[in-house]
Design a protein around this motif. Structure first.
Motif, short mmCIF file in Angstrom:
data_model
loop_
_atom_site.label_atom_id
_atom_site.label_comp_id
_atom_site.label_asym_id
_atom_site.label_seq_id
_atom_site.Cartn_x
_atom_site.Cartn_y
_atom_site.Cartn_z
N UNK A 72 18.41 58.58 21.53
CA UNK A 72 17.55 57.48 21.33
C UNK A 72 15.85 57.72 21.61
N UNK A 73 15.69 59.19 21.98
CA UNK A 73 14.52 59.39 22.49
C UNK A 73 13.45 59.41 20.90
N UNK A 82 15.41 52.55 28.62
CA UNK A 82 16.01 52.19 29.97
C UNK A 82 17.35 51.27 29.85
N UNK A 83 17.13 50.19 28.96
CA UNK A 83 18.16 49.07 28.78
C UNK A 83 19.34 49.92 27.86
N UNK A 84 19.00 50.76 27.11
CA UNK A 84 20.21 51.49 26.28
C UNK A 84 20.69 52.32 27.15
N UNK A 102 19.71 43.55 33.24
CA UNK A 102 18.21 43.70 33.95
C UNK A 102 18.22 44.08 35.43
N UNK A 103 19.21 43.82 36.27
CA UNK A 103 19.18 44.02 37.70
C UNK A 103 19.37 45.52 37.72
N UNK A 104 20.17 46.35 36.63
CA UNK A 104 20.51 47.89 36.74
C UNK A 104 19.11 48.22 36.59
N UNK A 105 18.33 47.77 35.73
CA UNK A 105 17.27 48.65 35.51
C UNK A 105 15.96 48.33 36.62
N UNK A 117 15.88 44.21 23.56
CA UNK A 117 16.21 45.55 23.42
C UNK A 117 17.69 45.81 23.02
N UNK A 118 18.60 45.04 23.30
CA UNK A 118 19.95 45.16 22.92
C UNK A 118 19.90 44.96 21.39
N UNK A 119 19.24 44.19 21.03
CA UNK A 119 18.91 43.88 19.42
C UNK A 119 18.47 44.87 18.58
#
Length: 165
Positions: A72-73, A82-84, A102-105, A117-119
């Motif tokens: 996905x670069x 980052x989200x992906x 959100x916490x993970x990133x 971002x998910x969308x």
């Protein structure tokens, strides 16, 4: 520009269009078509054929982890990437909330942005955005439709080797 190849997969949820270069998968998206358009050709790269096979195994309940190379670069912003990347840590048969991601990133206040971002994720199922749910356990937002998200989560629960508490 890198050559792009396409192959359609008829899933129980409709047609998935797989898109690749010679070496990596770029997209796996639900398309609103009734008929297969892209079929394997002599020049279809092995990575696309492997992706097709792995998706088939996933829908049979035989595959929980994808090993096909994807990229996905170049797609999306640095934040979206980052989200992906974080989505790939949500295990088969499990879910996480938008807040968890959100916490993970390390950006706790970016819950809505995580949803955005998910969308934009074009590697559906392989980068499992369907595993992200509302903090209260509700199914919210899914580019392929909530009914597909619900089906995918139920499918994974059915075949998950992880025991729920």
């Amino acid at each position: 520009m890198t050559a792009q190849y396409r192959l359609d997969y008829q899933s129980p949820l409709g047609i998935l269009e797989l898109v690749s270069s010679d070496t990596e998968i770029y997209a796996l998206i639900f398309v609103e078509r009734e008929h297969i358009v892209y079929v394997a050709q002599e020049d279809t790269p092995q990575v696309l054929l492997d992706c097709y096979q792995q998706i088939h195994e996933y829908f049979l309940g035989e595959r929980q982890v994808f090993t096909v190379p994807y990229c996905f670069e170049g797609a999306g912003t640095a934040f979206q990437q980052k989200v992906w990347q974080a989505l790939t840590t949500v295990a088969y048969g499990q879910t996480a909330s938008y807040k968890d991601i959100a916490q993970l990133i390390n950006n706790e206040k970016a819950v809505r942005a995580v949803g955005g971002a998910n969308n934009k994720n074009e590697l559906t199922i392989i980068v499992p955005c369907h595993r992200v749910i509302g903090a209260n356990g509700t199914l919210t937002g899914y580019g392929g439709g909530i009914w597909r998200k619900e089906w995918l989560l139920q499918h994974e629960q059915k075949f998950s080797s992880v025991q729920s508490d």
